[in-house]
Motif scaffolding. Sequence first.
Motif, PDB file in Angstrom:
ATOM      1  N   ILE A   1      -4.280   1.189  -2.189  1.00 16.34           N
ATOM      2  CA  ILE A   1      -4.682   1.892  -0.970  1.00 16.34           C
ATOM      3  C   ILE A   1      -5.365   0.933  -0.003  1.00 16.34           C
ATOM      4  O   ILE A   1      -5.975  -0.045  -0.418  1.00 16.34           O
ATOM      5  CB  ILE A   1      -5.658   3.060  -1.264  1.00 16.34           C
ATOM      6  CG1 ILE A   1      -6.896   2.567  -2.009  1.00 16.34           C
ATOM      7  CG2 ILE A   1      -4.954   4.147  -2.078  1.00 16.34           C
ATOM      8  CD1 ILE A   1      -8.035   3.558  -1.989  1.00 16.34           C
ATOM      9  N   ARG A   2      -5.238   1.241   1.270  1.00 21.89           N
ATOM     10  CA  ARG A   2      -5.938   0.464   2.285  1.00 21.89           C
ATOM     11  C   ARG A   2      -6.694   1.420   3.195  1.00 21.89           C
ATOM     12  O   ARG A   2      -6.086   2.261   3.870  1.00 21.89           O
ATOM     13  CB  ARG A   2      -4.942  -0.350   3.103  1.00 21.89           C
ATOM     14  CG  ARG A   2      -5.628  -1.239   4.129  1.00 21.89           C
ATOM     15  CD  ARG A   2      -4.692  -2.329   4.600  1.00 21.89           C
ATOM     16  NE  ARG A   2      -5.381  -3.230   5.481  1.00 21.89           N
ATOM     17  CZ  ARG A   2      -5.178  -4.552   5.505  1.00 21.89           C
ATOM     18  NH1 ARG A   2      -4.297  -5.085   4.680  1.00 21.89           N
ATOM     19  NH2 ARG A   2      -5.840  -5.311   6.345  1.00 21.89           N
TER      20      ARG A   2
ATOM     21  N   ASN B   1      -6.753  -2.873  -4.021  1.00 22.26           N
ATOM     22  CA  ASN B   1      -7.175  -2.012  -2.906  1.00 22.26           C
ATOM     23  C   ASN B   1      -7.848  -2.862  -1.839  1.00 22.26           C
ATOM     24  O   ASN B   1      -8.509  -3.856  -2.142  1.00 22.26           O
ATOM     25  CB  ASN B   1      -8.172  -0.954  -3.389  1.00 22.26           C
ATOM     26  CG  ASN B   1      -7.508   0.146  -4.179  1.00 22.26           C
ATOM     27  OD1 ASN B   1      -6.285   0.195  -4.285  1.00 22.26           O
ATOM     28  ND2 ASN B   1      -8.320   1.028  -4.744  1.00 22.26           N
ATOM     29  N   PHE B   2      -7.702  -2.418  -0.598  1.00 21.83           N
ATOM     30  CA  PHE B   2      -8.387  -3.092   0.493  1.00 21.83           C
ATOM     31  C   PHE B   2      -9.208  -2.034   1.218  1.00 21.83           C
ATOM     32  O   PHE B   2      -8.660  -1.131   1.840  1.00 21.83           O
ATOM     33  CB  PHE B   2      -7.368  -3.728   1.424  1.00 21.83           C
ATOM     34  CG  PHE B   2      -7.990  -4.615   2.457  1.00 21.83           C
ATOM     35  CD1 PHE B   2      -8.123  -5.978   2.239  1.00 21.83           C
ATOM     36  CD2 PHE B   2      -8.472  -4.075   3.647  1.00 21.83           C
ATOM     37  CE1 PHE B   2      -8.717  -6.800   3.194  1.00 21.83           C
ATOM     38  CE2 PHE B   2      -9.068  -4.894   4.605  1.00 21.83           C
ATOM     39  CZ  PHE B   2      -9.194  -6.255   4.377  1.00 21.83           C
TER      40      PHE B   2
ATOM     41  N   TYR C   1       0.798  -1.223   0.000  1.00 20.28           N
ATOM     42  CA  TYR C   1       0.000   0.000   0.000  1.00 20.28           C
ATOM     43  C   TYR C   1       0.831   1.275   0.000  1.00 20.28           C
ATOM     44  O   TYR C   1       1.807   1.386   0.732  1.00 20.28           O
ATOM     45  CB  TYR C   1      -0.950  -0.007   1.199  1.00 20.28           C
ATOM     46  CG  TYR C   1      -1.782  -1.261   1.235  1.00 20.28           C
ATOM     47  CD1 TYR C   1      -2.772  -1.472   0.280  1.00 20.28           C
ATOM     48  CD2 TYR C   1      -1.528  -2.267   2.167  1.00 20.28           C
ATOM     49  CE1 TYR C   1      -3.511  -2.642   0.270  1.00 20.28           C
ATOM     50  CE2 TYR C   1      -2.267  -3.447   2.167  1.00 20.28           C
ATOM     51  CZ  TYR C   1      -3.260  -3.622   1.215  1.00 20.28           C
ATOM     52  OH  TYR C   1      -3.976  -4.782   1.189  1.00 20.28           O
ATOM     53  N   ALA C   2       0.360   2.217  -0.789  1.00 17.85           N
ATOM     54  CA  ALA C   2       1.011   3.529  -0.836  1.00 17.85           C
ATOM     55  C   ALA C   2       0.273   4.521   0.051  1.00 17.85           C
ATOM     56  O   ALA C   2       0.855   5.506   0.501  1.00 17.85           O
ATOM     57  CB  ALA C   2       1.032   4.044  -2.270  1.00 17.85           C
ATOM     58  N   LEU C   3      -1.006   4.253   0.301  1.00 12.78           N
ATOM     59  CA  LEU C   3      -1.801   5.117   1.179  1.00 12.78           C
ATOM     60  C   LEU C   3      -2.612   4.226   2.107  1.00 12.78           C
ATOM     61  O   LEU C   3      -3.366   3.366   1.646  1.00 12.78           O
ATOM     62  CB  LEU C   3      -2.749   6.004   0.353  1.00 12.78           C
ATOM     63  CG  LEU C   3      -3.750   6.850   1.157  1.00 12.78           C
ATOM     64  CD1 LEU C   3      -3.039   7.894   2.013  1.00 12.78           C
ATOM     65  CD2 LEU C   3      -4.760   7.535   0.235  1.00 12.78           C
ATOM     66  N   VAL C   4      -2.397   4.427   3.402  1.00 15.69           N
ATOM     67  CA  VAL C   4      -3.106   3.622   4.398  1.00 15.69           C
ATOM     68  C   VAL C   4      -3.819   4.558   5.365  1.00 15.69           C
ATOM     69  O   VAL C   4      -3.201   5.460   5.927  1.00 15.69           O
ATOM     70  CB  VAL C   4      -2.129   2.735   5.204  1.00 15.69           C
ATOM     71  CG1 VAL C   4      -2.874   1.953   6.285  1.00 15.69           C
ATOM     72  CG2 VAL C   4      -1.366   1.795   4.292  1.00 15.69           C
TER      73      VAL C   4
END
Length: 238
Positions: free
Chosen positions: A144-145, A171-172, A118-121
């Motif tokens: 992303i997550r 994505n999650f 992920y790059a954004l969490v």
Amino acid sequence: MLDVVSRVVPAGCLLTTVLLVLSAAYSANGADEICGSLDIRNRVEKFKELENCTIIEGDLHILLIDQVSQGDYDHLSFPKLREITGFFVLYRVSQLLTLRYMFPNLAVIRGDTLFYNYALVIYEMLEMQEIGLNGLVTILRGSIRLEKNPNLCYMDTIDWSLILKEGTENNFIADNKDQGGCLNFCPKTGCRTPTALGTVRELCWSGDHCQKGKTLIQRYLTTYEATAYNHTCPYGSG
Ligand SMILES: *[C@@H]1O[C@H](CO)[C@@H](O)[C@H](O)[C@H]1NC(C)=O
Ligand SMILES: *[C@@H]1O[C@H](CO)[C@@H](O)[C@H](O)[C@H]1NC(C)=O
């Protein structure tokens, strides 16, 4: 979620990138400042470390801040920050409702390093009501997550496939607020724009900011690629 394991791009590649970024940044504007990875945790005062950063050459973690009241974030704005070359994690930052004032101009998350994939969490942000990254144009690598954010609205008004270069497949997004319980009104000025699928929808980050459509994204990327970054480093080379 706390052990930040990151994958680093090869040293030579990273160095080239740094030099390119440095030369582009400094020739464009003497006031630009490159910061390394930042870990803002426990205390609101730690945000001060971000104050001059234009580019974070590394990762940004903002986490575990709980001795705060809502107003404590009011004066915190980092309009200079345009780019994070690694990943961006937000985890348990109490009373932070939106990122719209804090990072209004963050445009690029490169994902050279990732948190898992992920790059954004955004994880367990208990009071957050909207992401509000109004300036976000692209995430060049990674997914992303968004998980366990019980008050997060404006999730179904964002077309992530316009932003995520790798696509949305990995994505999650789970255990967030049921979007049926949100108002999610886009600005009245009209945010209708073509989605990645080619249909036209209202896309926005919040009640007062549209999501940038394809044309604006493309225009931004063309300038970005020409000035800040040269894609000779393959993203998957780590
Ligand atoms: C930001 O820049 C100002 C002015 O140059 C300087 O006084 C301050 O220490 C800098 N802050 C950080 C965190 O580097
Ligand atoms: C990027 O690097 C390649 C190979 O070094 C070069 O051919 C190309 O012109 C560069 N592009 C830009 C926009 O600097």
